[in-house]
Design an enzyme around this catalytic site. Structure first.
Site, short mmCIF file in Angstrom:
data_model
loop_
_atom_site.label_atom_id
_atom_site.label_comp_id
_atom_site.label_asym_id
_atom_site.label_seq_id
_atom_site.Cartn_x
_atom_site.Cartn_y
_atom_site.Cartn_z
N ARG A 34 2.34 -7.94 2.25
CA ARG A 34 2.98 -6.30 2.16
C ARG A 34 3.83 -6.77 1.97
O ARG A 34 4.73 -7.58 1.54
CB ARG A 34 3.50 -7.11 3.60
N HIS A 77 -0.27 2.29 5.23
CA HIS A 77 -0.76 0.64 6.64
C HIS A 77 -2.09 1.15 6.44
O HIS A 77 -2.68 1.98 7.77
CB HIS A 77 0.46 1.77 7.15
N GLN A 130 -3.29 -0.81 9.71
CA GLN A 130 -3.13 0.10 11.17
C GLN A 130 -4.28 1.69 11.69
O GLN A 130 -4.08 1.01 12.51
CB GLN A 130 -1.48 0.83 10.77
N ASP A 142 6.28 7.20 14.82
CA ASP A 142 6.03 6.02 14.57
C ASP A 142 7.93 5.70 14.45
O ASP A 142 8.85 7.43 14.37
CB ASP A 142 5.86 5.70 13.27
N CYS A 190 2.57 2.73 16.85
CA CYS A 190 2.15 1.64 15.67
C CYS A 190 2.77 0.10 16.01
O CYS A 190 1.86 -0.66 16.14
CB CYS A 190 2.24 1.70 14.60
N ARG A 217 -5.46 -4.53 16.72
CA ARG A 217 -5.05 -4.40 15.42
C ARG A 217 -6.06 -5.89 14.54
O ARG A 217 -6.78 -5.76 13.85
CB ARG A 217 -3.60 -4.88 14.81
N1 CP Z 1 2.58 -1.90 13.11
C1 CP Z 1 2.73 -2.82 12.28
O1 CP Z 1 2.33 -3.50 11.18
O2 CP Z 1 3.77 -4.07 13.11
P1 CP Z 1 4.11 -5.17 12.22
O3 CP Z 1 4.70 -4.40 11.46
O4 CP Z 1 5.08 -5.85 13.59
O5 CP Z 1 3.24 -6.03 11.13
N1 NVA Z 2 6.86 2.87 8.59
C1 NVA Z 2 6.80 1.09 9.70
C2 NVA Z 2 5.69 2.17 10.04
C3 NVA Z 2 6.15 -0.52 10.87
C4 NVA Z 2 4.68 -1.05 10.56
C5 NVA Z 2 7.60 1.23 8.76
O1 NVA Z 2 6.66 1.09 7.20
O2 NVA Z 2 8.47 0.16 8.77
#
Ligand code: CP
Ligand code: NVA
Length: 303
Positions: free
Chosen positions: A102, A129, A132, A221, A261, A289
């Site tokens: 990540r 992502h 997701q 989101d 999400c 997930r």
């Molecule tokens: N939706 C999602 O990826 O959540 P986190 O950022 O908590 O992993």
């Molecule tokens: N768009 C958001 C998603 C988090 C799961 C971000 O990147 O922070």
């Protein structure tokens, strides 16, 4: 190498196969059947940004499959700082069987995968992502049956989550509509990429009430993603008319369901009554997930 970076090189059939496998795994889990199919395997997890769902669902998923996971804070690893990215990738692959990364820059995932001798899974970058999107399609499939012909309306920022879901939806024959203020619509490189790799039904409708008129799913989101905190105030002004609330739900068919999400900024992109109400799928969606990623881990590590 079975990297999972952005879903662009997957076809609909592959995605559907993985979702079927995920549904089977979920059913097995509910029946109390645990197959230690990844016994002795270790998943490395390097995270430069905070996480609840991605981190816990991967770690729990690995444990349920009989394997283990090692969490590494990006700052501790010193990604590109203490040590170069190619050096980290080559070193960590000496110890683990797959890596979830990540990171901020999507280019980091691509670069990491270039040097990795083990599968690399994108656990969120600023551009995609894909994990997701897999969990989301599993949720939609579970709720509505077939994915083909469904209409998913994303009300909000044309961000990483929206891009990955648009790609995944297009691959399985679902229509994707983005409803966003002009400055936050899909970027041109993405649209070109979509035309080359997806060619599904993708539309942008600025007016959220018009956009949701035929929605099966209304998705939202946060307006400011991780790394965009300094833009939060300006974004909140631009997105004011894009809140998913009871009034917007009135403009959608009764059967429409709401997805997020998570994490949610309650009172901004979504109201409490909608997120906690009968139309919301957000929490089973979070649960899925893990089921989708278990299928992904088996695919990546070969069972
Ligand atoms: N939706 C999602 O990826 O959540 P986190 O950022 O908590 O992993
Ligand atoms: N768009 C958001 C998603 C988090 C799961 C971000 O990147 O922070």
């Amino acid at each position: 190498m079975r990297h999972f970076i952005d879903l662009l090189d997957w076809n609909g059939e592959q995605i559907l196969k993985l979702l079927k496998e995920a549904a089977r795994i979920k059913k097995g889990l509910l029946k109390g059947k645990h197959k230690p199919i990844l016994e002795g395997r270790v998943l490395g997890m390097i995270f430069e940004k905070p996480s609840l769902r991605t981190r816990v669902s991967f770690q729990a998923g690995m444990a349920q499959l009989g394997g283990g996971a090692i969490f590494l804070n990006g700052a501790e690893v010193g990604l590109g700082n203490r040590e170069s990215l190619p050096d980290i990738a080559r070193t960590v692959c000496e110890y683990v069987d797959a890596i979830v990364l990540r990171t901020f820059l999507h280019e980091n995932v691509v670069e990491f995968a270039r040097w990795a001798s083990k599968p690399v899974i994108n656990g969120l970058s600023d551009y995609h992502h894909p994990c997701q999107a897999l969990g989301d399609l599993l949720t939609i499939r579970e709720t509505f049956g077939d994915l083909e012909g469904r209409t998913i309306v994303f009300v909000g920022d044309g961000n990483n989550v929206a891009r990955s879901l648009a790609i995944a939806a297009g691959k399985v024959g679902a229509r994707f509509i983005l409803s966003a203020p002009e400055a936050y619509r899909f970027d041109q490189p993405f649209l070109e990429m979509y035309q080359t790799h997806v060619r599904g039904q993708l539309d942008e409708i600025a007016d959220p009430a018009k956009a949701v008129a035929n929605a099966d799913v209304i998705y939202t989101d946060v307006w400011a993603s991780m790394g965009q905190e300094s833009e939060a105030k300006v974004r909140a002004e631009h997105f004011e008319a894009y809140q998913v609330n009871a009034e917007l739900l009135k403009a959608a068919p009764e059967h429409a369901r709401v997805m997020h999400c998570l994490p949610a900024h309650r009172g901004e992109e979504i109201t409490d009554d909608v997120l906690d109400g009968p139309h919301s799928l957000a929490f089973p969606q979070a649960g899925n997930r893990m089921h989708a990623q278990k299928a992904l881990l088996i695919w990546a590590m070969g069972g």
